[in-house]
Design an enzyme around this catalytic site. Structure first.
Site, mmCIF file in Angstrom:
data_model
loop_
_atom_site.group_PDB
_atom_site.id
_atom_site.type_symbol
_atom_site.label_atom_id
_atom_site.label_comp_id
_atom_site.label_asym_id
_atom_site.label_seq_id
_atom_site.Cartn_x
_atom_site.Cartn_y
_atom_site.Cartn_z
ATOM 1 N N SER A 1 6.431 -0.280 10.125
ATOM 2 C CA SER A 1 5.075 -0.187 9.592
ATOM 3 C C SER A 1 4.894 1.212 9.010
ATOM 4 C CB SER A 1 4.056 -0.403 10.723
ATOM 5 O OG SER A 1 2.788 0.079 10.336
ATOM 6 N N SER A 2 4.128 1.295 7.941
ATOM 7 C CA SER A 2 3.859 2.615 7.361
ATOM 8 C C SER A 2 3.145 3.498 8.384
ATOM 9 C CB SER A 2 2.993 2.477 6.106
ATOM 10 O OG SER A 2 3.620 1.611 5.189
ATOM 11 N N ARG A 3 2.405 2.879 9.287
ATOM 12 C CA ARG A 3 1.648 3.649 10.287
ATOM 13 C C ARG A 3 2.542 4.240 11.375
ATOM 14 N NH1 ARG A 3 -2.317 -0.288 8.852
ATOM 15 N NH2 ARG A 3 -4.297 0.688 8.257
ATOM 16 N N MET B 1 0.841 -1.201 0.000
ATOM 17 C CA MET B 1 0.000 0.000 0.000
ATOM 18 C C MET B 1 0.874 1.248 0.000
ATOM 19 S SD MET B 1 -3.393 -0.936 2.106
ATOM 20 C CE MET B 1 -2.741 -0.720 3.742
ATOM 21 N N GLY C 1 4.859 -10.381 3.897
ATOM 22 C CA GLY C 1 5.603 -10.292 5.151
ATOM 23 C C GLY C 1 4.923 -11.064 6.270
ATOM 24 N N LYS D 1 5.021 -10.112 9.166
ATOM 25 C CA LYS D 1 4.501 -9.056 10.041
ATOM 26 C C LYS D 1 2.969 -9.116 10.090
ATOM 27 C CE LYS D 1 3.831 -4.512 11.270
ATOM 28 N NZ LYS D 1 2.565 -4.236 10.660
ATOM 29 N N GLY E 1 11.025 -2.661 5.620
ATOM 30 C CA GLY E 1 10.320 -3.951 5.599
ATOM 31 C C GLY E 1 9.919 -4.309 4.183
ATOM 32 N N HIS E 2 9.317 -3.344 3.491
ATOM 33 C CA HIS E 2 8.965 -3.570 2.088
ATOM 34 C C HIS E 2 10.230 -3.863 1.269
ATOM 35 C CE1 HIS E 2 5.620 -0.715 3.374
ATOM 36 N NE2 HIS E 2 4.921 -1.732 2.911
ATOM 37 N N HIS F 1 9.039 1.254 3.320
ATOM 38 C CA HIS F 1 10.099 1.318 4.331
ATOM 39 C C HIS F 1 10.986 0.086 4.174
ATOM 40 C CE1 HIS F 1 7.599 -1.635 6.313
ATOM 41 N NE2 HIS F 1 6.596 -0.780 6.439
#
Ligand code: AMP
Length: 295
Positions: free
Chosen positions: A187-189, A32, A149, A151, A38-39, A36
């Site tokens: 996390s993007s959040r 989405m 992921g 996650k 993680g992606h 970061h």
């Protein structure tokens, strides 16, 4: 190398089919955006496999249960494309909502009991929205391999079932969770947290680690494990533990006794931001085989 950025489904199809005809194996990383590290780990994994790498960036309205969360979701397309280019991504597919949903879909995918606990319980319709958009992306990109992921453990389990149930000829590669040095899962959040919230946010990881420790030392009662883990969430008005559950990794159902590998999963509200995380846990004795617990 600069990634090719495409918004149209037709263009994605023709571009990828040319690559496929030239012998490429197609790897898809659905995201989405607000990318970061993680992606990046998922993208790098696809690169290591030598895939022709397609990253989709689409904030899917169908999977949001709260309009404010959809509105506030970070959107950073320019820097996302720059990161994708730096990582050697071949195609960034970033469709508009009207490209993906020219009209409200008449047919969607309904996810069954696997969505009845954890996030599925607190975000009604969320996994139906995830499964529907992922199936659309599979049909548009026709990847050989997809990268997800750990996650988002429940999402990963839903996708495994989706692929099995619909006989989709795709290999799924699960990628371990990337964390900050203090354990907070990327996390993007996280971008929404202020400094104080950011500090409090690590308590979710601390609680899950406590669950993993208890289980590795032989605790078998999920309630006792949950209580001990939840006690590590500070008593602070900005924090609210939405759930902390011990579930089986296949069906994502709470277990009655911990007798094999399980997942400890939690969701924590930090101010107005909801964060999730999980850890794989193993009891000292797994299906008759002795597992040595490190001292
Ligand atoms: P999202 O953009 O949040 O939908 O995530 C896209 C993909 O990246 C999903 O498969 C996530 O599970 C994965 N992902 C998100 N955060 C992390 C992380 N910290 N470590 C590994 N994978 C992640």
């Amino acid at each position: 190398m600069t990634s090719t950025v495409l918004q149209s489904i037709d263009h994605v199809r023709t571009t990828i089919s040319t690559a496929r005809q030239a012998g490429a194996r197609i790897g898809l990383v659905p995201t989405m955006g607000a990318l970061h590290a993680g992606h990046a780990r998922l993208i790098e994994r696809a690169g290591h496999h030598g895939d022709y790498v397609v990253v989709s960036i689409f904030v899917n309205p169908l999977q949001f249960d709260r309009p404010d969360d959809l509105d506030r979701y970070p959107r950073t397309l320019d820097s996302d494309v720059a990161l994708c280019s730096a990582l050697g991504v071949d195609v960034v597919f970033s469709p508009t909502v009207s490209e993906m949903y020219p009209a409200p879909p008449a047919c969607t995918i309904h996810v069954g009991a696997i969505a009845s606990h954890l996030c599925g319980r607190y975000r009604p319709g969320h996994f139906d929205g995830v499964a529907t958009v992922v199936m659309k992306l599979f049909e548009i990109v026709r990847p050989d391999r997809v990268y997800f992921g750990e996650k988002d453990a429940q999402q990963l389990a839903v996708i495994r079932h989706l692929v099995r149930d619909f006989n989709v000829p795709i290999e799924i590669e699960a990628v371990e969770t990337v964390r900050e040095s203090d354990g907070l899962a990327l996390s993007s959040r996280n971008a929404r947290l202020n400094a104080e919230e950011r500090r409090l946010a690590t308590s979710l990881y601390g609680a899950l680690r406590e669950a993993r420790r208890g289980i590795s030392e032989g605790a078998t009662r999920p309630d006792a494990v949950r209580t001990a883990a939840a006690a590590l969430i500070p008593n602070d008005q900005r924090l609210r533990l939405e759930y902390l559950e011990i579930v089986d990794p296949e069906q994502m159902q709470p277990v009655e006794r911990i007798e094999g590998p399980v997942i400890a999963a939690g969701a924590l509200w930090v101010g107005s931001t909801r964060l999730i995380d999980n850890l794989k846990c193993e009891p000292p004795q797994v299906s008759g085989h002795s597992v040595v617990v490190p001292k």
